[in-house]
Scaffold this active site. Structure first.
Site, PDB file in Angstrom:
ATOM      1  N   GLU A 103       0.786  -1.218   0.000  1.00 15.88           N
ATOM      2  CA  GLU A 103       0.000   0.000   0.000  1.00 15.88           C
ATOM      3  C   GLU A 103       0.830   1.286   0.000  1.00 15.88           C
ATOM      4  OE1 GLU A 103      -3.223   0.301  -0.341  1.00 15.88           O
ATOM      5  OE2 GLU A 103      -3.614  -1.853  -0.358  1.00 15.88           O
ATOM      6  N   SER A 377     -33.826 -21.448 -23.096  1.00 20.43           N
ATOM      7  CA  SER A 377     -34.800 -20.819 -23.995  1.00 20.43           C
ATOM      8  C   SER A 377     -35.288 -19.473 -23.494  1.00 20.43           C
ATOM      9  CB  SER A 377     -35.992 -21.755 -24.201  1.00 20.43           C
ATOM     10  OG  SER A 377     -35.600 -22.885 -24.940  1.00 20.43           O
TER      11      SER A 377
END
Length: 874
Positions: A103, A377
């Site tokens: 960091e 479908s």
């Protein structure tokens, strides 16, 4: 003097011209620089002066985030109950090294702002736009999590610098790192590094963490949702390895140590996943996801936020109830899972989410997490029929498509029942969920047009669209994606990306509107026509089990299949009303395992049962308007089976008439001649005579063809017969009988043919016995006179009878045994009545039995062994 003065002026002008241009440029740059510094300083001073004050309580005791529902009522508080604080002395050096290497590598050297890192970020922002890259130190991250909003603006960045500088002046580095590690969000509702270590690894003492565990924890805060090892172990592994490389780069560990740590699989590090304590966890997962997408490094990572959401607590309770053991729905086994998304059809707002069966808090959220599943479908309305209407390929719901064998390259798809059904309408094809008509429609539209249409509904195809996508057998989606797409059909074609957050209030008092913009994805006519076709799915197609009586509801089923295997690994039920849109998926956690039947139920029907129960309950007590037909869509009658569409004639039976939708200007242009009205031929050769021996009247006639006959003899009465003769018995002496005969065919009746007979009286009989020859001669004369009078009175009728007699003779000559002419005469076997039958004539399309299983004949060549073709079981 004048000349000298002019000369001096001229010389001054010449000298002025010779002044170097670079001096002017330099002077301009200096002036601009000074102005910029002054202006920038003034702006920075203003932003610094208006920045919030450092609050020690907010720094040391982070405020929790409050989540509100659609009514403004609080339903969750995140952070307070799931945060265990640690001090700097509790932190092992290896964890400090991993965090700073990842960091903020110069954390212990700078004064709150890393000039080198900030300079690099400024260059990147200049090239790629403001906010392209951050240069935040740990000090800055503490500030923005405690006091500021995550918006990437110049104001926020300047205030962040100022407050980070102040923070570094007032607190030690050890205190600042302690603040950071107690604040940061690690995903899985874990706040603070101590809570994260316990959540992921089951370890309460940070000194027990191994190097791989430490590296993973250090890497999570950048994107806690994306790197969540429970949900995305592959991404978590990559992130862990990146942190190990950074630790080597900054000389925190050796290369050998990093290589050894990389051999560890993230899955082997994890403890058993624990449920989180907040209710409505599946919905909160979506809140967290939206924050992560809106602010890449944020998630639920800021302190003191007020997050206002679209959650309908009643609807959420309904969904969770349906997924519970007490719902009344019978599941086939303990393996089958479900994911559910319920939207407000008009706004796209997420009203409820069901993440998994039995609502396991913190469990896998099948509605939004992972790669999704093939929709089967359920994609047909989206990729096939809607684009066909939108592009003008189809102009009516009656569009005729031939369901026949089809081969595309090396792909030979089939239907779920392994049959082909001939010509049918687009409406019937969708209602019955036949694959071949859908694939043909997709081919007619074109893959590029279909993909572009789906993109407008929020559906992206990462690997490009494939033929298998036309029936939902390639790309994968979540219920939240499918629900969003379907909602547009019920919202007049307007698409809004589904959203859970409406507004955020940050700790600095600023607010952010999170509602997405809406956009037209299709015309109103396309939306309505496809919706109307999906109505048929619910009333007469594969979705009847999910239909809700009394609601104007439209929907589509969807199942998938595995190549060379029977059964379906996925079963979907998607549908909508003007109030709600619901998408339900059911399947096994392993995508390559088919849904089993058991406990007396068909496994693929569970999705329909869930759909019906939820839709029934959420609509109770609510007014639900019908879908509104736009002005450019018209209803028209069509004769069933006509190709192209033809209007019914006056003779078309009602059973052969359909009502279909047409775009204005595309109505049927002709009237069908199939059922033209034909005049029924009357009887011919009608005769009647009195039989003295039996005291009856014998009637006979001729008729060419099959018919029933009505014989009316006044005053005796009437009778019906299929013969060409009749007898009136027990006639009265002296009575005249008026006889009329009509023929009837298929409910149509001919004109009547008539004659009359007078029964001799008793006196006349006696005279006949005494003078039989005379009486006979007199009777003959009387009959001849009566016939002559009748002929004079009815010359037209007489001619018609003669013509009928001739026609009868000709018919007998032409037809022989009477086996039919084109007018349906004879015995009816020679006409063309059944020719040209189309949809619903010789191709009966019955709804498959509930739970009927079927597999496709062949698979998409590009889908691979486990890429299912799509088949609808119902």
């Amino acid at each position: 003097m004048a000349e000298k003065g002019q000369s001096r002026a001229s010389r001054r002008k010449q000298k002025k011209k010779k002044r170097p241009i670079w001096k002017k440029i330099l002077l301009t740059i200096v002036l601009i620089g000074v102005l910029c510094v002054v202006a920038g300083g003034a702006v920075f001073g203003y932003y610094a002066a208006t920045a919030p004050k450092l609050d020690e309580e907010k720094l040391s005791d982070p405020a929790s985030n409050i989540i509100y529902d659609m009514n403004g009522d609080e339903f969750a508080e995140l952070g307070s109950e799931s945060r265990r604080k640690v001090t700097y002395d509790d932190l092992p050096q290896q964890l400090i090294d991993a965090v700073t290497a990842t960091e903020d590598s110069r954390f212990f050297e700078h004064n709150g702002i890393d000039i080198i890192r900030t300079g690099g970020a400024l260059v990147s922002n200049f090239k790629n736009g403001f906010g392209a890259e951050g240069g935040s130190t740990i000090d800055q991250q503490v500030i923005k999590r405690s006091f500021l909003s995550p918006e990437k603006t110049v104001k926020r960045k300047m205030q962040e610098w100022w407050l980070a500088f102040q923070l570094d002046r007032q607190y030690s580095k050890e205190e600042i790192l302690e603040m950071y590690l107690n604040k940061v969000f690690y995903g899985q509702y874990a706040y603070g590094v101590a809570t994260a270590a316990e959540t992921y690894f089951g370890k309460e003492d940070l000194n027990d963490l191994t190097l791989p565990e430490t590296a993973l924890l250090a890497g999570l805060p950048q994107r806690p949702t994306a790197y969540n090892p429970f949900e995305n172990p592959d991404l978590a592994q990559q992130r862990m390895n990146t942190v190990l490389d950074l630790m080597v780069q900054h000389e925190k560990i050796t290369q050998a140590e990093a290589d050894e740590a990389k051999k560890t699989k993230v899955e082997d590090l994890l403890a058993e996943k624990q449920p989180q304590s907040n209710k409505y966890g599946a919905f909160l997962d979506q809140v967290q996801k939206e924050l992560s997408e809106r602010f890449e490094d944020t998630d639920l990572n800021l302190d003191g936020m007020k997050i206002y959401t679209t959650l309908d607590p009643d609807a959420q309770e309904t969904v969770e109830s349906a997924l519970s053991e007490d719902s009344g729905i019978v599941w086939p086994d303990d393996q089958l899972q479900a994911g559910i998304t319920l939207l407000d059809t008009q706004s796209g707002a997420i009203r409820a989410i069901g993440g998994n069966r039995n609502n396991e808090l913190g469990g896998y959220n099948y509605a939004i997490q992972g790669d999704g599943r093939q929709p089967g479908s359920g994609m047909k309305p989206i990729l096939d029929y809607a684009p066909a209407f939108e592009t003008g390929v189809y102009t009516s719901t009656y569009e005729q498509i031939n369901d026949e064998p089809l081969t595309i390259g090396d792909w030979t798809p089939g239907n779920y029942d392994d049959q082909f059904h001939g010509w049918m309408s687009a409406r019937t094809a969708l209602a019955k969920s036949y694959n071949i008509p859908a694939i043909k429609t997709f081919q007619a539209v074109g893959a590029e047009n279909a993909e572009q249409f789906a993109n407008g509904l929020g559906l992206e195809f990462e690997d490009g669209i494939k033929n298998g996508d036309s029936i939902g057998g390639a790309a994968q989606f979540h219920t939240i994606d499918i629900a969003g797409a379907y909602a547009a059909f019920g919202n007049e074609g307007i698409y809004t990306e589904p959203y859970a957050i409406t507004k955020i209030e940050f700790s600095d008092g600023s607010t952010l509107d999170m509602k997405p913009e809406s956009a037209a994805a299709m015309s109103e006519s396309t939306a309505y026509m496809v919706t109307d076709m999906m109505r048929s799915v619910m009333t007469e197609g594969t979705g009847t089990m999910a239909n809700v009586a009394g609601l104007d509801i439209a929907g589509k089923t969807g199942t998938t299949n595995l190549k060379d295997q029977k059964g379906s690994p996925d079963s979907w039920m998607n549908g909508l009303t003007t109030n709600y849109t619901l998408s339900v998926w059911t399947g096994n956690p392993e995508g390559n395992k088919v849904i089993q039947d058991g406990n007396g139920v068909i496994g693929t029907n569970v999705a329909k049962q869930l759909f019906k129960q939820i839709m029934t309950n959420v609509h109770q007590g609510k007014d639900t308007e019908s879908f509104k037909k736009p002005s450019d869509v018209v209803e028209a009658k069509v004769e069933k089976g006509s190709r192209p569409a033809a209007s019914p004639s006056a003779g078309t039976p009602s059973s052969e008439i359909l009502t279909e939708l047409f775009l204005k200007g595309n109505l049927p242009g002709t009237t069908s001649e199939r059922y033209e009205e034909e005049e029924i031929d009357p009887v011919t050769g009608l005769s009647a005579s009195y039989d003295e021996a039996s005291n009856s009247i014998n009637i006979s006639w001729n008729y060419d063809g099959d018919a029933s006959f009505s014989v009316n003899a006044d005053p005796s009465g009437s009778t019906s017969t299929s013969d060409t003769s009749a007898v009136i018995e027990n006639v009265e002496a002296g009575q005249t009988y008026n006889i009329a005969v009509t023929a009837s065919v298929d409910g149509e009746t001919s004109e009547a043919k008539s004659t009359s007979v007078t029964v001799p009286g008793e006196e006349e009989n006696a005279e006949e016995e005494e003078n039989p020859d005379e009486n006979t001669e007199d009777q003959q004369d009387q009959n001849n006179e009566e016939q002559q009078n009748e002929d004079e009175q009815n010359p037209d009728q007489n001619d018609e009878q003669n013509q009928d007699q001739n026609a009868d003779e000709n018919s007998d000559q032409n037809n022989g045994n009477g086996n039919g002419n084109e007018n349906n005469n004879g015995n009816g076997n020679g006409n063309d009545e059944n020719s040209g039958q189309g949809e619903d004539s010789d191709n009966t399309e019955e709804e498959p039995a509930e739970g009927e299983q079927g597999a496709d004949t062949g698979g998409d060549a590009g889908s691979g062994a486990d890429q299912p073709e799509t088949e609808d079981q119902q």
